[in-house]
Design an enzyme around this catalytic site. Structure first.
Site, PDB file in Angstrom:
ATOM      1  N   LEU A 124      89.555 -10.029 -34.859  1.00 51.71           N
ATOM      2  CA  LEU A 124      90.316  -8.782 -34.798  1.00 51.71           C
ATOM      3  C   LEU A 124      91.455  -8.916 -33.772  1.00 51.71           C
ATOM      4  CD1 LEU A 124      90.773  -5.676 -35.157  1.00 51.71           C
ATOM      5  CD2 LEU A 124      88.961  -5.319 -33.469  1.00 51.71           C
ATOM      6  N   THR A 125      91.113  -9.289 -32.536  1.00 50.09           N
ATOM      7  CA  THR A 125      92.057  -9.239 -31.410  1.00 50.09           C
ATOM      8  C   THR A 125      93.237 -10.205 -31.584  1.00 50.09           C
ATOM      9  OG1 THR A 125      90.191  -8.685 -29.997  1.00 50.09           O
ATOM     10  CG2 THR A 125      92.169  -9.464 -28.886  1.00 50.09           C
ATOM     11  N   GLU A 363      84.062  -6.289 -27.372  1.00 50.29           N
ATOM     12  CA  GLU A 363      83.654  -5.264 -28.360  1.00 50.29           C
ATOM     13  C   GLU A 363      84.138  -3.872 -27.939  1.00 50.29           C
ATOM     14  OE1 GLU A 363      80.073  -5.498 -30.489  1.00 50.29           O
ATOM     15  OE2 GLU A 363      80.096  -7.687 -30.489  1.00 50.29           O
TER      16      GLU A 363
END
Ligand SMILES: Cc1cc2nc3c(=O)[nH]c(=O)nc-3n(C[C@H](O)[C@H](O)[C@H](O)COP(=O)(O)OP(=O)(O)OC[C@H]3O[C@@H](n4cnc5c(N)ncnc54)[C@H](O)[C@@H]3O)c2cc1C
Length: 384
Positions: A124-125, A363
């Site tokens: 994601l990041t 997270e």
């Protein structure tokens, strides 16, 4: 405290504890020092059938849920949060497929992940998109029967060691939050490579790398769910997985308390064991109170999430904040109780303190979790 586990749940704890005591604790210092990925330990976890804990039986798993993962992760976290993170990140990579993937994708990937034959990761990041995930720049464009991915993901746990990657990319920028989609990328796909392994403060046995996509071509069937549902899948994935991070905090907190009490009983100053000083007893008492309160909330939340409730996000964030802030505080206090010896690498508490920090960051930082809780409260109280 007795949490009234079923026979099956107790078995999960016993098996995970055995691996922790026989393999993780004896190897943690060396793997941390050498910054080495714990491949052999993950293979042992696979052999003990724990990789499929949260995967339904029809896809080759154990058929458990969030609570069963929490039980195993607490034990692994007690041994080493770095090694436990490598295990947890495989579930993080698998959840998107499980939550939104087609039956075909589930049949292809879940059994191999459940058997621990292949490891997964979650992308994601990006360099300019951390807490604000909507800022991602990686794109995926459909070209005939293939999606073509371009962009770079940053700080991906298991990057370079996993074989299966769940990755989010923009598929239609004009649609804003509904313009992102998730894909499965395999390590052997053309145009997919990795950056160098990151050098970190803690969890050094866990590998963290960039994922680099340069005209990376994947079959169109690797789209997870419908086009445009990427952020929905990401949020649901994190809701399910955050109690696992919280349980790593509980495991780490337990280990720090054990070390501190055992040390305080045998360390003699002024002719007495230091545990006889009330100031030390109060530090230990506060550690124990915060630890047990965190464990209770994590267990209650994970059990609640097993019932698939609609309002899981708030509770998932609450237990992540509470247990990971506790882990940071309790491990810092353990170093204080061991004092000079605690500061030395010869004792495990300095590593616990270094490892605890990441739990408040990945997270979703604990500030972001508090935003989630605050927004949920605002919504709830507007309805009443
Ligand atoms: C070791 C490691 C492993 C990781 N593994 C993965 C992985 O496997 N997959 C993956 O996709 N990502 C992974 N990450 C990324 C991780 O999830 C992000 O680092 C995290 O979400 C925070 O983003 P950031 O570091 O860019 O911080 P930023 O978003 O830049 O935040 C900086 C500071 O501002 C605060 N802040 C930002 N926005 C707000 C706001 N709206 N309100 C209040 N405070 C705010 C933050 O809390 C923080 O204190 C990993 C990171 C690390 C360090």
């Amino acid at each position: 405290m007795d949490y009234f586990l079923t026979e099956e749940q107790q078995m999960i704890v016993d098996v995970a504890r055995q691996i922790t005591e026989e393999m993780i604790i004896p190897q943690r210092a060396e793997l941390d020092e050498k910054e080495e990925f714990p491949a052999e330990i993950l293979k042992a976890i696979a052999k003990a059938d724990l990789f499929g804990l949260y995967i339904p039986e029809e896809y080759g798993g154990f058929g458990g849920g969030c609570f069963e993962m929490v039980l195993a992760l607490e034990q692994f976290g007690r041994g080493c949060v770095g090694i436990a993170t490598s295990f947890a990140a495989s579930a993080l990579g698998a959840y998107p497929i499980l939550i939104s993937g087609s039956d075909e994708l589930k049949r292809k990937y879940m059994p191999v992940i459940a058997r621990g034959e292949k490891w997964a990761a979650f992308g994601l990041t990006e360099a300019n998109a951390g807490s604000d995930a909507s800022g991602i720049q990686t794109t995926a464009v459909l070209d005939g029967d293939e999606w073509v991915l371009n962009g770079t993901k940053q700080w991906i746990t298991n990057g370079g060691d996993a074989q299966i990657y769940s990755v989010i990319a923009i598929t239609d920028r004009s649609k804003g939050p509904r313009g992102a989609s998730m894909f499965v990328v395999e390590d052997t796909d053309p145009g997919f490579s990795y950056g160098a392994k990151e050098k970190k403060l803690g969890i050094r046995a866990s590998s963290t790398r960039e994922l680099i996509f340069k005209d990376c071509r994947i079959p169109k069937e690797r789209l997870i769910g419908r086009q445009g549902t990427g952020f929905f899948t990401v949020m649901k994935t994190l809701d399910l997985s955050r109690p696992g991070i919280a349980s790593l905090g509980v495991g780490l907190g337990q280990a720090a308390l054990d070390e501190a009490v055992n040390y305080a009983k045998q360390r003699v100053q002024f002719g007495k064991p230091v545990i006889s000083f009330q100031a030390v007893q109060h530090i230990l008492a506060d550690m124990a109170i915060q630890l047990e309160a965190s464990r209770s909330l994590v267990y209650a939340t994970a059990r609640y999430i097993n019932t698939e409730p609609k309002d899981m996000a708030k509770y998932s964030s609450m237990c992540k904040v509470m247990a990971t802030d506790m882990a940071m505080k309790v491990s810092t206090d353990a170093v204080q109780v061991l004092a000079g010896y605690g500061y030395m690498r010869e004792y495990p508490v300095e590593k616990m303190m270094r490892d605890a920090k990441i739990l408040q960051i990945y997270e979703g930082t604990n500030q972001i979790q508090r935003n989630v809780i605050g927004q949920a409260l605002n919504k709830e109280y507007s309805r009443n």
